[in-house]
Design a protein around this motif. Structure first.
Motif, PDB file in Angstrom:
ATOM      1  N   TYR A 150       0.855  -1.184   0.000  1.00 18.66           N
ATOM      2  CA  TYR A 150       0.000   0.000   0.000  1.00 18.66           C
ATOM      3  C   TYR A 150       0.890   1.232   0.000  1.00 18.66           C
TER       4      TYR A 150
ATOM      5  N   VAL B 146       0.361   5.588  -0.051  1.00 18.16           N
ATOM      6  CA  VAL B 146      -0.423   6.804  -0.129  1.00 18.16           C
ATOM      7  C   VAL B 146       0.523   7.931  -0.492  1.00 18.16           C
TER       8      VAL B 146
ATOM      9  N   ARG C  76      -0.664  14.392  -4.094  1.00 16.84           N
ATOM     10  CA  ARG C  76      -0.596  14.793  -5.501  1.00 16.84           C
ATOM     11  C   ARG C  76       0.685  15.569  -5.757  1.00 16.84           C
TER      12      ARG C  76
ATOM     13  N   THR D 248       2.622  12.465  -9.242  1.00 15.49           N
ATOM     14  CA  THR D 248       1.388  11.676  -9.229  1.00 15.49           C
ATOM     15  C   THR D 248       0.144  12.566  -9.278  1.00 15.49           C
TER      16      THR D 248
ATOM     17  N   GLN E 224      -4.395  12.313  -9.165  1.00 17.15           N
ATOM     18  CA  GLN E 224      -5.452  11.501  -8.559  1.00 17.15           C
ATOM     19  C   GLN E 224      -5.868  10.344  -9.468  1.00 17.15           C
TER      20      GLN E 224
ATOM     21  N   ASP F  76      -4.093   8.495 -11.072  1.00 19.16           N
ATOM     22  CA  ASP F  76      -3.123   7.402 -10.987  1.00 19.16           C
ATOM     23  C   ASP F  76      -3.505   6.406  -9.890  1.00 19.16           C
ATOM     24  N   SER F  77      -4.481   6.741  -9.060  1.00 18.91           N
ATOM     25  CA  SER F  77      -4.913   5.844  -7.985  1.00 18.91           C
ATOM     26  C   SER F  77      -5.451   4.545  -8.587  1.00 18.91           C
TER      27      SER F  77
ATOM     28  N   ARG G  51      -1.379  -1.176  -3.973  1.00 19.75           N
ATOM     29  CA  ARG G  51      -2.518  -0.250  -4.056  1.00 19.75           C
ATOM     30  C   ARG G  51      -2.006   1.162  -3.831  1.00 19.75           C
ATOM     31  N   LEU G  52      -2.076   1.981  -4.865  1.00 18.92           N
ATOM     32  CA  LEU G  52      -1.636   3.377  -4.784  1.00 18.92           C
ATOM     33  C   LEU G  52      -2.851   4.283  -4.643  1.00 18.92           C
ATOM     34  N   THR G  53      -2.821   5.108  -3.623  1.00 23.93           N
ATOM     35  CA  THR G  53      -3.859   6.105  -3.420  1.00 23.93           C
ATOM     36  C   THR G  53      -3.209   7.483  -3.454  1.00 23.93           C
ATOM     37  N   VAL G  54      -3.673   8.322  -4.359  1.00 22.94           N
ATOM     38  CA  VAL G  54      -3.136   9.674  -4.472  1.00 22.94           C
ATOM     39  C   VAL G  54      -4.162  10.653  -3.908  1.00 22.94           C
ATOM     40  N   THR G  55      -3.747  11.398  -2.901  1.00 21.31           N
ATOM     41  CA  THR G  55      -4.691  12.312  -2.223  1.00 21.31           C
ATOM     42  C   THR G  55      -4.442  13.777  -2.600  1.00 21.31           C
TER      43      THR G  55
END
Lengths: 112, 115
Positions: B10, B12, B15, B82, B84, B86-87, B111-115
């Motif tokens: 994972y 996070v 941006r 990155t 969003q 790209d999530s 799992r990539l999450t871009v905030t």
């Protein structure tokens, strides 16, 4: 763009039922058609594959039927079990490449 | 034997940050693939290596995405600046190569999450 269309999006069956998942492709430039199974949090795993010169292939409880003229293929799961509950993806391998083109997936739930 | 491993599992990122995702293929596997899987969708091909040679990068969505496999084993997928969109889950797969290109062994994904 090469595409593989998959249906249904989701499927619910009782234990022992025979879920059927269908896929169709839009050009003839594919030479393998594999099916992958994916459990939550895991990567896809190969189930079974067929070449376009074969109309049916069976491995255990999993059978692929292939209709070359209609550009369609399907996965049948015989005697389905709750442990078969997963997302299933059909895929196709274009000629002269090794990459997989995946369908959009079918979420299967098998209830006891 | 050991399967394909990916790290981190994972990630996070804010941006605009750069990220690097690692893939350790099955030992002896010649071919290595990267796929991007958006939520509820099928994996989409990004790029493919045979040993250290990148033979196909047609699926990389922009020049912010870069992949390498310098010694023909471990691979890194780098995403610069990155966004969003790209999530997603980034999947790595490896195969022996040769006559059964569909026999790809997948890792669990990052799992990539871009905030």
């Amino acid at each position: 763009q090469q595409q593989v269309k998959q249906s249904p999006q989701s499927l619910i069956v009782q234990k022992g039922g025979i879920p059927i998942i269908n896929c169709a492709y839009e050009n003839t430039a594919f030479d393998y058609f594999p099916w992958y199974q994916q459990f939550p949090g895991k990567g896809p795993a190969l189930l079974i594959a067929i070449r376009p010169d074969v109309s049916e292939k069976k491995e255990g409880r999993f059978t692929i039927s292939f209709n070359k003229s209609a550009k369609q293929f399907s996965l049948h799961i015989m005697d389905s079990q709750p442990g078969d509950s997963a997302t299933y993806f059909c895929a196709a391998v274009p000629y002269n490449t090794d990459k997989l083109i995946f369908g959009t997936g079918t979420r299967l739930q098998v209830f006891p | 034997g050991a399967g394909v491993s990916q790290s981190p599992r994972y990630k996070v990122a804010k941006r605009g940050q750069d990220v690097a995702l690692r893939c350790d293929p099955i030992s002896g596997h010649v071919s290595l693939f990267w796929y991007q899987q958006a939520l509820g969708q099928g994996p989409e091909f990004l790029t493919y290596f045979q040993n250290e040679a990148q033979l196909d990068k047609s699926g990389l969505p922009s020049d912010r995405f870069f992949a390498e496999r310098p010694e023909g084993s471990v691979s890194t997928l780098k995403i610069q600046r990155t966004q969003q969109e790209d999530s997603a889950v980034y999947l790595c797969a490896s195969s022996l190569g040769g006559g059964s290109p569909y026999e790809q062994y997948f890792g669990p994904g990052t799992r990539l999450t871009v905030t």
